[in-house]
Design a protein around this motif. Structure first.
Motif, PDB file in Angstrom:
ATOM      1  N   VAL A 148       0.835  -1.200   0.000  1.00 26.46           N
ATOM      2  CA  VAL A 148       0.000   0.000   0.000  1.00 26.46           C
ATOM      3  C   VAL A 148       0.870   1.250   0.000  1.00 26.46           C
ATOM      4  CG1 VAL A 148      -1.798   1.251   1.240  1.00 26.46           C
ATOM      5  CG2 VAL A 148      -1.839  -1.237   1.183  1.00 26.46           C
ATOM      6  N   GLU A 149       2.002   1.192   0.700  1.00 21.06           N
ATOM      7  CA  GLU A 149       2.899   2.348   0.738  1.00 21.06           C
ATOM      8  C   GLU A 149       3.443   2.669  -0.662  1.00 21.06           C
ATOM      9  OE1 GLU A 149       2.504   0.593   4.680  1.00 21.06           O
ATOM     10  OE2 GLU A 149       3.042  -0.251   2.738  1.00 21.06           O
ATOM     11  N   ILE A 150       3.813   1.636  -1.412  1.00 26.58           N
ATOM     12  CA  ILE A 150       4.326   1.861  -2.760  1.00 26.58           C
ATOM     13  C   ILE A 150       3.198   2.348  -3.677  1.00 26.58           C
ATOM     14  CG2 ILE A 150       5.476   0.804  -4.733  1.00 26.58           C
ATOM     15  CD1 ILE A 150       7.234   1.098  -2.323  1.00 26.58           C
ATOM     16  N   GLN A 151       1.989   1.860  -3.484  1.00 22.88           N
ATOM     17  CA  GLN A 151       0.845   2.354  -4.257  1.00 22.88           C
ATOM     18  C   GLN A 151       0.680   3.853  -4.056  1.00 22.88           C
ATOM     19  OE1 GLN A 151      -2.748   0.044  -3.476  1.00 22.88           O
ATOM     20  NE2 GLN A 151      -1.533  -1.828  -3.245  1.00 22.88           N
ATOM     21  N   ALA A 152       0.872   4.306  -2.815  1.00 24.39           N
ATOM     22  CA  ALA A 152       0.752   5.744  -2.535  1.00 24.39           C
ATOM     23  C   ALA A 152       1.823   6.534  -3.271  1.00 24.39           C
ATOM     24  CB  ALA A 152       0.853   5.983  -1.026  1.00 24.39           C
ATOM     25  N   ARG A 153       3.035   6.001  -3.323  1.00 24.37           N
ATOM     26  CA  ARG A 153       4.106   6.692  -4.043  1.00 24.37           C
ATOM     27  C   ARG A 153       3.804   6.776  -5.537  1.00 24.37           C
ATOM     28  NH1 ARG A 153       9.510   3.695  -2.568  1.00 24.37           N
ATOM     29  NH2 ARG A 153      10.150   4.902  -4.401  1.00 24.37           N
ATOM     30  N   ILE A 154       3.267   5.699  -6.092  1.00 27.44           N
ATOM     31  CA  ILE A 154       2.957   5.687  -7.524  1.00 27.44           C
ATOM     32  C   ILE A 154       1.833   6.669  -7.836  1.00 27.44           C
ATOM     33  CG2 ILE A 154       2.050   4.249  -9.396  1.00 27.44           C
ATOM     34  CD1 ILE A 154       3.536   1.892  -8.084  1.00 27.44           C
ATOM     35  N   LEU A 155       0.801   6.697  -6.991  1.00 23.43           N
ATOM     36  CA  LEU A 155      -0.286   7.652  -7.198  1.00 23.43           C
ATOM     37  C   LEU A 155       0.243   9.079  -7.101  1.00 23.43           C
ATOM     38  CD1 LEU A 155      -3.295   8.202  -7.619  1.00 23.43           C
ATOM     39  CD2 LEU A 155      -3.587   8.068  -5.128  1.00 23.43           C
ATOM     40  N   HIS A 156       1.146   9.309  -6.179  1.00 22.65           N
ATOM     41  CA  HIS A 156       1.755  10.636  -6.055  1.00 22.65           C
ATOM     42  C   HIS A 156       2.537  10.988  -7.317  1.00 22.65           C
ATOM     43  CE1 HIS A 156       3.825  14.056  -4.287  1.00 22.65           C
ATOM     44  NE2 HIS A 156       4.978  13.521  -4.637  1.00 22.65           N
ATOM     45  N   ARG A 157       3.253  10.023  -7.875  1.00 20.03           N
ATOM     46  CA  ARG A 157       3.991  10.281  -9.112  1.00 20.03           C
ATOM     47  C   ARG A 157       3.042  10.649 -10.246  1.00 20.03           C
ATOM     48  NH1 ARG A 157       5.744   7.382 -13.862  1.00 20.03           N
ATOM     49  NH2 ARG A 157       7.483   8.563 -14.727  1.00 20.03           N
ATOM     50  N   TYR A 158       1.899   9.969 -10.316  1.00 18.18           N
ATOM     51  CA  TYR A 158       0.954  10.299 -11.391  1.00 18.18           C
ATOM     52  C   TYR A 158       0.455  11.736 -11.270  1.00 18.18           C
ATOM     53  CZ  TYR A 158      -3.096  10.633 -14.336  1.00 18.18           C
ATOM     54  OH  TYR A 158      -3.985  11.077 -15.281  1.00 18.18           O
ATOM     55  N   THR A 159       0.049  12.136 -10.074  1.00 13.07           N
ATOM     56  CA  THR A 159      -0.568  13.457  -9.908  1.00 13.07           C
ATOM     57  C   THR A 159       0.444  14.592 -10.053  1.00 13.07           C
ATOM     58  OG1 THR A 159      -0.310  13.310  -7.500  1.00 13.07           O
ATOM     59  CG2 THR A 159      -2.420  12.603  -8.443  1.00 13.07           C
ATOM     60  N   THR A 160       1.713  14.353  -9.717  1.00 10.03           N
ATOM     61  CA  THR A 160       2.688  15.439  -9.729  1.00 10.03           C
ATOM     62  C   THR A 160       3.599  15.445 -10.946  1.00 10.03           C
ATOM     63  OG1 THR A 160       4.261  14.127  -8.419  1.00 10.03           O
ATOM     64  CG2 THR A 160       2.730  15.574  -7.218  1.00 10.03           C
ATOM     65  N   ARG A 186      -9.888  -0.936 -10.095  1.00 10.30           N
ATOM     66  CA  ARG A 186      -9.320  -1.274 -11.401  1.00 10.30           C
ATOM     67  C   ARG A 186      -8.518  -0.098 -11.967  1.00 10.30           C
ATOM     68  NH1 ARG A 186     -10.913  -5.601 -14.708  1.00 10.30           N
ATOM     69  NH2 ARG A 186      -9.194  -5.982 -16.148  1.00 10.30           N
ATOM     70  N   LEU A 187      -8.984   1.093 -11.682  1.00  8.38           N
ATOM     71  CA  LEU A 187      -8.266   2.284 -12.121  1.00  8.38           C
ATOM     72  C   LEU A 187      -6.932   2.410 -11.388  1.00  8.38           C
ATOM     73  CD1 LEU A 187      -8.752   4.498 -14.162  1.00  8.38           C
ATOM     74  CD2 LEU A 187      -9.749   5.892 -12.354  1.00  8.38           C
ATOM     75  N   LEU A 188      -6.909   2.061 -10.122  1.00  9.59           N
ATOM     76  CA  LEU A 188      -5.663   2.076  -9.363  1.00  9.59           C
ATOM     77  C   LEU A 188      -4.684   1.051  -9.924  1.00  9.59           C
ATOM     78  CD1 LEU A 188      -3.979   3.102  -6.997  1.00  9.59           C
ATOM     79  CD2 LEU A 188      -5.108   1.401  -5.542  1.00  9.59           C
ATOM     80  N   GLN A 189      -5.196  -0.117 -10.305  1.00  6.27           N
ATOM     81  CA  GLN A 189      -4.337  -1.110 -10.955  1.00  6.27           C
ATOM     82  C   GLN A 189      -3.709  -0.534 -12.223  1.00  6.27           C
ATOM     83  OE1 GLN A 189      -6.421  -4.714 -11.848  1.00  6.27           O
ATOM     84  NE2 GLN A 189      -6.546  -5.407  -9.726  1.00  6.27           N
ATOM     85  N   ALA A 190      -4.535   0.158 -13.021  1.00  5.04           N
ATOM     86  CA  ALA A 190      -4.048   0.718 -14.284  1.00  5.04           C
ATOM     87  C   ALA A 190      -2.992   1.790 -14.043  1.00  5.04           C
ATOM     88  CB  ALA A 190      -5.212   1.290 -15.083  1.00  5.04           C
ATOM     89  N   ILE A 191      -3.187   2.642 -13.049  1.00  5.84           N
ATOM     90  CA  ILE A 191      -2.199   3.677 -12.739  1.00  5.84           C
ATOM     91  C   ILE A 191      -0.892   3.030 -12.297  1.00  5.84           C
ATOM     92  CG2 ILE A 191      -1.656   5.570 -11.156  1.00  5.84           C
ATOM     93  CD1 ILE A 191      -4.636   6.281 -11.169  1.00  5.84           C
TER      94      ILE A 191
END
Length: 643
Positions: A148-160, A186-191
């Motif tokens: 979950v921690e790495i998922q947060a980093r990846i989501l942060h990379r997408y937005t910034t 499913r969208l989180l998987q795709a990101i």
């Protein structure tokens, strides 16, 4: 004073800000949407202000104790927010932009520091408040591969990093990781699949790809939602083929997304709209902006696939596309990123106009560019290119957008290189083995129109590759792989075709264009330098893997250049108009480590298995592991060329 209780929306509808029937009728759960989607429908009672303050104070105390236990209490909150930002700084602000205080993660830092399980102290702070609550198979499957921690980093990379470059998916400010995990897994998987590879190791990235990219039957047979369309489009734009896996080609994914979009009624008032349109518009499709974006991306991806494969585009531009684009660009509800996305869509439409009016996708049509009627069409299209460029405001003149001007110009003038039989060779893949040294244009009378197109084509290829080379690593890794890397490869491919037409035995273009001015070797070297730069950041990324094909192209070019110069045909003066500026071909070796552990399967963008499309038009047959082994021993690949 009325004591009647106010009706409340259920938690699932409230989390994604859509209208819930319970909020207007006051009926008890479940609501229609939760029933249809099989979600648990719960209405959480409102908390008083006093309770909320107490809850927040308890959370602060718990986090403080946790920081002290890990020896991180000395790190001020400003340090953590500088590196990653709080939830508010990670999200879009109310105007759709990004808060100025957020710093982007440096992509050039040590690669090992970005792999899973090697976070620095400041990175841990952004994820300590996140819980690994599973919301079903979609989240549990991802959690087994990526924490979950790495998922947060990846989501942060997408937005910034990714969204400012290509705003295909606008996440509302309240779409935190927990919201995506609970409502749009499913969208989180795709990101994670699309933009996670600078953070994930190659093995983990492969597992994410296999999780998301199930076979097309399963995707098409699943529940049709806007979320699924958006997830497939993310997968197409940043396509990554997992190793040792039955590939689901990008063009197949594109067709699936279009079919689902049509079944949902996203295509507007068309004959394809089905009865499900009414149901969708009551539920998922309430995100009108999201629907417009998804439908426009269906068009953009369809045209990209059609021009790479050189086949007709079934998803043609309609007045509804115009309406959606105009609303994204000028609606008061649109985000600033939507205007940039609209410009990208109009740029692809500009390319489609060139392709369709000059019949580039029709193998049987070879136009004579000296024909006055053809020249009139080309001038009209040139005016549209100039008009498109003039309408880009200064704030949106990003390199990634200006790139399209030169893409359209290359398509406008590439007909000068056509013969009666070589038109199919302009389809993907753009590799050395598809460069014929015998089938090239050699008109008996070279007209001013030929000269003009040759010069314009040379200038456009150079300009496109200069832009590509100037984009920094961070931005290049954020841009969609499917849209940029193949087009840079195509510009190199066109330069090689022009070189052949100027120096090969029997040429006539060599009398009006000095082949050295094409600077083929220089621009191939620039592309290899870009590949080296990207490989230093992340060796298993799709962009770097695709650009490795330039190594083989440069080897081919240098061999061909030496052969032409020493051939008897050259000495007898058939190509006497061409004069080399360098006496000896440059001796060049690939950068150290560039070819190590090269996965040629990553070059896959499309499969040649489509009915009616020759197998050699896809990357699958050209870049198999067996071909890699032959290349390593300097043996010719299948489809040898003649010198």
């Amino acid at each position: 004073m009325s004591t009647q209780k106010r009706a409340r929306a259920c938690d699932a509808c409230h989390s994604i800000k859509i209208k819930c029937p319970l909020g207007s009728t006051g009926e008890p759960p479940p609501c229609e949407r939760c029933t249809r989607l099989g979600k648990e429908c719960i209405i959480t009672p409102p908390k008083s202000q006093k309770d909320r303050v107490a809850e927040l104070e308890a959370k602060v105390q718990a986090l403080t104790r946790l920081l002290e236990a890990q020896g991180l209490a000395s790190l001020g909150s400003s340090d953590a927010s500088d590196e990653y930002g709080t939830d508010q700084t990670r999200a879009l602000d109310s105007g759709g932009g990004f808060i100025a205080g957020t710093k982007k993660r440096r992509l050039e830092e040590s690669r090992s520091d970005r792999l899973m399980g090697t976070e620095s102290g400041s990175r841990k702070e952004i994820t300590q408040g996140i819980t690994a609550v599973s919301y079903g198979n979609a989240t549990s499957g991802l959690d087994q591969i990526v924490s979950v921690e790495i998922q947060a980093r990846i989501l942060h990379r997408y937005t910034t990093e990714v969204y400012p470059q290509f705003p295909v998916l606008a996440l509302p400010a309240d779409h935190t990781l927990e919201v995506l995990r609970s409502s749009q897994p499913r969208l989180l998987q795709a990101i994670t699949y699309a933009v996670g590879w600078p953070v994930l190791s190659a093995e983990i990235q492969d597992n994410v790809a296999k999780l998301l990219m199930s076979d097309e039957t399963a995707m098409a047979a699943g529940e049709k939602t806007l979320e699924l369309v958006q997830a497939i489009q993310m997968a197409c734009l940043w396509y990554w083929a997992p190793k040792h896996h039955k590939h689901l080609a990008a063009w197949q994914l594109i067709e699936i997304s279009v079919d689902i979009a049509l079944s949902l009624g996203l295509g507007g008032p068309t004959p394809f709209a089905s009865a499900s349109q009414t149901i969708v518009k009551k539920g998922e499709s309430v995100d009108t902006l999201g629907s417009w974006r998804a439908w426009l991306m269906c068009y953009l991806l369809s045209h990209v696939a059609s021009i790479y494969l050189r086949r007709p585009n079934a998803n043609i531009w309609t007045p509804y596309h115009d309406e959606c684009t105009a609303m994204l660009e000028y609606s008061s509800q649109s985000l600033p990123g939507d205007r940039l996305l609209g410009k990208y869509v109009r740029a692809e439409h500009l390319c489609e106009q060139v392709v369709s009016q000059l019949q580039l996708n029709n193998e049987d049509a070879v136009l004579d560019i000296s024909d006055p009627a053809v020249q009139t069409t080309m001038q009209t299209l040139q005016n549209r290119i100039v008009d498109w460029q003039a309408h880009i405001p200064a704030s949106l003149r990003l390199p990634g957008l200006l790139f399209w001007q030169h893409v359209a110009t290359i398509h406008l003038h590439e007909s000068v290189l056509y013969t009666a039989n070589n038109k199919r060779s302009f389809a993907a893949p753009f590799v050395a083995e598809r460069l014929s040294v015998t089938d090239f244009p050699a008109p008996a009378a070279v007209t001013p129109e030929h000269v003009s197109s040759l010069l314009a084509l040379r200038t456009a290829c150079h300009a496109l590759l200069d832009i590509f080379d100037a984009i920094d690593s961070q931005a290049l890794l954020a841009l969609p792989t499917l849209l940029y890397i193949p087009r840079a490869a195509y510009a190199q491919y066109i330069l090689n075709k022009m070189y052949i037409a100027c120096v090969a035995a029997g040429n006539t273009f060599g009398s009006v264009l000095n082949a050295d001015e094409l600077r083929v070797d220089e621009y191939l070297g620039k592309a290899i330098a870009v590949a080296t730069r990207l490989t230093a950041v992340v060796s298993h990324g799709a962009p770097a893997s695709m650009l490795i094909g330039t190594v083989r192209t440069r080897e081919w070019f240098q061999d061909y250049k030496a052969t032409v110069k020493t051939s008897k045909v050259y000495d007898t003066g058939t190509a006497a108009a061409y004069v080399h500026r360098h006496e000896d071909p440059e001796q060049w070796q690939p950068p150290q480590g560039l070819l190590d552990d090269l996965a040629w399967d990553d070059f896959l963008l499309m499969s040649g298995a489509e009915p009616g499309v020759p197998a050699d038009s896809g990357f699958n047959d050209r870049f198999a592991n067996a071909a890699t082994e032959r290349f390593a021993h300097d043996a010719p690949l299948d489809g040898d060329f003649e010198l």
